[in-house]
Design a protein around this motif. Structure first.
Motif, mmCIF file in Angstrom:
data_model
loop_
_atom_site.group_PDB
_atom_site.id
_atom_site.type_symbol
_atom_site.label_atom_id
_atom_site.label_comp_id
_atom_site.label_asym_id
_atom_site.label_seq_id
_atom_site.Cartn_x
_atom_site.Cartn_y
_atom_site.Cartn_z
ATOM 1 N N UNK A 82 -71.610 4.763 18.765
ATOM 2 C CA UNK A 82 -72.662 5.618 19.301
ATOM 3 C C UNK A 82 -72.307 7.090 19.411
ATOM 4 N N UNK A 83 -71.028 7.453 19.237
ATOM 5 C CA UNK A 83 -70.637 8.855 19.398
ATOM 6 C C UNK A 83 -69.818 9.326 18.208
ATOM 7 N N UNK A 84 -69.579 10.619 18.170
ATOM 8 C CA UNK A 84 -68.772 11.223 17.102
ATOM 9 C C UNK A 84 -67.437 11.749 17.635
ATOM 10 N N UNK A 85 -67.096 11.418 18.871
ATOM 11 C CA UNK A 85 -65.836 11.921 19.419
ATOM 12 C C UNK A 85 -64.661 11.252 18.711
ATOM 13 N N UNK A 86 -63.519 11.932 18.697
ATOM 14 C CA UNK A 86 -62.371 11.463 17.925
ATOM 15 C C UNK A 86 -61.804 10.162 18.473
ATOM 16 N N UNK A 87 -61.092 9.450 17.617
ATOM 17 C CA UNK A 87 -60.469 8.181 18.023
ATOM 18 C C UNK A 87 -59.438 8.422 19.115
ATOM 19 N N UNK A 88 -58.739 9.545 19.027
ATOM 20 C CA UNK A 88 -57.750 9.870 20.053
ATOM 21 C C UNK A 88 -58.418 10.031 21.415
ATOM 22 N N UNK A 89 -59.561 10.721 21.448
ATOM 23 C CA UNK A 89 -60.298 10.906 22.705
ATOM 24 C C UNK A 89 -60.829 9.582 23.227
ATOM 25 N N UNK A 90 -61.329 8.738 22.317
ATOM 26 C CA UNK A 90 -61.847 7.426 22.719
ATOM 27 C C UNK A 90 -60.742 6.598 23.345
ATOM 28 N N UNK A 91 -59.574 6.618 22.742
ATOM 29 C CA UNK A 91 -58.428 5.883 23.300
ATOM 30 C C UNK A 91 -58.144 6.350 24.716
ATOM 31 N N UNK A 92 -58.214 7.657 24.918
ATOM 32 C CA UNK A 92 -57.901 8.226 26.225
ATOM 33 C C UNK A 92 -58.947 7.846 27.274
ATOM 34 N N UNK A 93 -60.247 8.013 26.942
ATOM 35 C CA UNK A 93 -61.294 7.734 27.934
ATOM 36 C C UNK A 93 -61.420 6.239 28.223
ATOM 37 N N UNK A 94 -60.863 5.403 27.373
ATOM 38 C CA UNK A 94 -60.911 3.954 27.608
ATOM 39 C C UNK A 94 -59.625 3.427 28.234
ATOM 40 N N UNK A 95 -58.738 4.308 28.656
ATOM 41 C CA UNK A 95 -57.594 3.883 29.457
ATOM 42 C C UNK A 95 -56.285 3.664 28.729
ATOM 43 N N UNK A 96 -56.220 3.961 27.429
ATOM 44 C CA UNK A 96 -54.966 3.779 26.681
ATOM 45 C C UNK A 96 -54.118 5.044 26.764
ATOM 46 N N UNK A 97 -52.826 4.863 26.968
ATOM 47 C CA UNK A 97 -51.923 6.003 27.145
ATOM 48 C C UNK A 97 -51.678 6.739 25.833
ATOM 49 N N UNK A 98 -51.760 6.032 24.690
ATOM 50 C CA UNK A 98 -51.577 6.705 23.406
ATOM 51 C C UNK A 98 -52.394 6.003 22.324
ATOM 52 N N UNK A 99 -52.652 6.713 21.250
ATOM 53 C CA UNK A 99 -53.515 6.196 20.200
ATOM 54 C C UNK A 99 -52.854 5.049 19.438
ATOM 55 N N UNK A 100 -51.530 5.084 19.283
ATOM 56 C CA UNK A 100 -50.844 4.036 18.526
ATOM 57 C C UNK A 100 -51.047 2.659 19.171
ATOM 58 N N UNK A 101 -50.895 2.616 20.493
ATOM 59 C CA UNK A 101 -51.080 1.343 21.184
ATOM 60 C C UNK A 101 -52.548 0.906 21.114
ATOM 61 N N UNK A 102 -53.444 1.887 21.235
ATOM 62 C CA UNK A 102 -54.876 1.594 21.116
ATOM 63 C C UNK A 102 -55.184 0.967 19.755
ATOM 64 N N UNK A 103 -54.653 1.556 18.685
ATOM 65 C CA UNK A 103 -54.883 1.026 17.334
ATOM 66 C C UNK A 103 -54.389 -0.414 17.218
#
Length: 494
Positions: free
Chosen positions: A450-471
């Motif tokens: 639903x949004x165009x915000x970056x994957x890094x930002x999405x990881x952050x707003x959803x509670x993940x400390x870093x993008x690698x772990x989120x992926x």
């Protein structure tokens, strides 16, 4: 004879509404349709004065045809819906419905709405007949409001008079009929305002309008607003004046009544996104979860009660408010409050958002309703949620916080962490961490779509400390990395 058409896919509901109208209003002619094609055909052949229809009966393919047909035939519209959502509200507003009624249908509410529209039409017809001779001299009639005739353009000035309570319009019109202006005028009484047309002259219409308002206030406590439109050109049609006054009157949503609005302030609406951003949704989850009424009041004040010209289009503000109401609804369901008196108050608030003439009234009622929810939860919080539900609620409202732990959830639920862990394994078949990650991934998937915000930002707003772990977690749960998921979902939606 007053003609009513009922259109509903559910034959039982259709027959029920038909019986209700026929048994209550013997003089009305009532017919029905049960699909979109039958509805369009029936509109053209039956040509009803009032259409009561299920909102979801009109799909994307038939929308344009339906809109064009209703605009030509001109029935009043009452829409029915099962969903009290902003998207349904927006559809109803776009279609120009007079009322939006939620299912299951209340016979009293439906009859009250239909009778109100019928009485309004009778009043318009009577006043049109009474004033026909006055208008005939200058060839002004109701048709001029809706049909643009360039060859009829002439130097005009127009005045709109709007009552805070539309039910007071008949009294206002009676007062107006016995009132004397310096110049001969022609009246049009509409569903929500009175339009006055006069030839351009040297009359000081602002002073005349102020005099009228003072005289009215001496006889009635009902608030009114008056708009004055002289136009940019030397000539104009009755329709152009009608549309200009209607637009001027929309400003009362923000400014209130008991004032004169002139064409120098003809609004140019500010474009806004009416939906809550992911960050705003997170803030609302916090507000509601923490029962922080003071923070909510401050947010409402800054967001809606400090607006200045240029204002957002009022319809967009109403959609934004229903977007907030959806967050409140979710909180109600979490605590099993979506029934009884609470449900009635919720539905009443939904109607207020759609139709209230003043923004500050809407905000005040929303704050009062939220306060009512907080008090209800506070008085019986432990009984509202079972232990498992309390833990799941904690996860749903705190997933965005990277510091969330089993220990914090146990503290919230007032139980031992080991007991919570064992209970989740037994009831849900999953650990606390698995449930937390599933919630985070579900929310992140929604943002990816639903949004165009970056994957890094999405990881952050959803509670993940870093993008690698989120992926890593996203790939494990969804079977593909987030960037691939976004591409596939965007292609599918296109």
């Amino acid at each position: 004879m007053y003609k009513v058409l009922v259109a509903n896919r559910d034959e039982y509901d259709t027959k029920g509404i038909e019986w209700l109208l026929k048994s209550s209003m013997n003089a009305w002619q009532v017919e029905s349709a049960q699909n979109e094609s039958g509805l369009i055909k029936k509109l053209e052949t039956f040509q009803p004065d009032l259409l009561i229809f299920e909102l979801d009966l009109i799909n994307e393919e038939s929308y344009d045809s339906f809109l064009k047909t209703t605009q030509i035939i001109g029935p009043d519209l009452i829409a029915l819906t099962m969903e009290a959502t902003f998207s349904q509200a927006k559809r109803a507003i776009d279609m120009g419905v007079s009322d939006l009624i939620l299912k299951p249908i209340s016979a009293d509410i439906l009859l009250k709405s239909a009778r109100k529209i019928h009485r309004r039409n009778q009043m318009i017809s009577r006043t049109a007949e009474q004033n026909f001779s006055k208008k005939a001299e200058k060839d002004f009639n109701y048709q001029d409001l809706f049909i643009e005739e360039s060859d009829s353009a002439q130097p005009l000035v127009s005045i709109g008079i709007k009552s805070k309570n539309p039910l007071e319009l008949p009294e206002l019109f009676k007062f107006l009929e016995s009132y004397t202006f310096q110049k001969a005028v022609h009246y049009f009484i509409l569903s929500d305002m009175i339009l006055i047309i006069a030839e351009k002259s040297d009359v000081a219409w602002k002073e005349e309008s102020l005099r009228f308002m003072r005289d009215w206030q001496e006889t009635s406590a009902e608030q009114i607003a008056i708009s004055i439109y002289t136009g940019k050109e030397d000539s104009g049609t009755v329709r152009s004046h009608y549309l200009a006054n209607r637009k001027l009157m929309e400003v009362t949503f923000y400014r209130g009544f008991n004032q004169i609005i002139e064409d120098s302030s003809l609004p140019k609406w500010l474009s806004i996104d009416p939906f809550l951003t992911p960050e705003e949704q997170s803030r609302w989850i916090d507000f509601l979860n923490q029962s922080d009424l003071e923070a909510l009041k401050s947010w409402f004040y800054e967001e809606f009660l400090t607006l200045a010209d240029p204002y957002p289009e009022p319809g967009l503000i109403r959609i934004r408010l229903t977007s907030i109401l959806a967050q409140i609804r979710r909180h109600m369901k979490t605590f099993r409050l979506a029934d009884g008196d609470m449900e009635k108050e919720y539905l009443r608030l939904f109607q207020t958002i759609l139709y209230s003439p003043l923004i500050y009234q809407v905000i005040n009622e929303m704050i009062s309703f939220i306060s009512y929810i907080f008090e209800t939860i506070r008085s019986d919080k432990k009984l509202k949620l079972e232990l498992t539900d309390r833990v799941l609620f904690f996860i749903e409202t705190n997933y965005w916080d990277p510091k969330v732990t089993l220990e914090r959830a146990a503290e919230y639920a007032d139980r031992n962490p080991n007991y919570i862990s064992s209970m989740l394994a037994k009831k849900c078949g999953k650990s606390f961490r698995e449930l937390l990650n599933e919630t985070r991934i579900r929310q992140s998937a929604k943002l990816l779509i639903e949004s165009e915000i970056s994957i890094k930002e999405i990881a952050s707003v959803c509670g993940f400390r870093n993008q690698q772990y989120f992926n890593k977690v996203f790939s494990k749960i969804k079977g593909m990395p987030p960037n691939q998921f976004r591409k596939i979902m965007h292609k599918t939606s296109v």
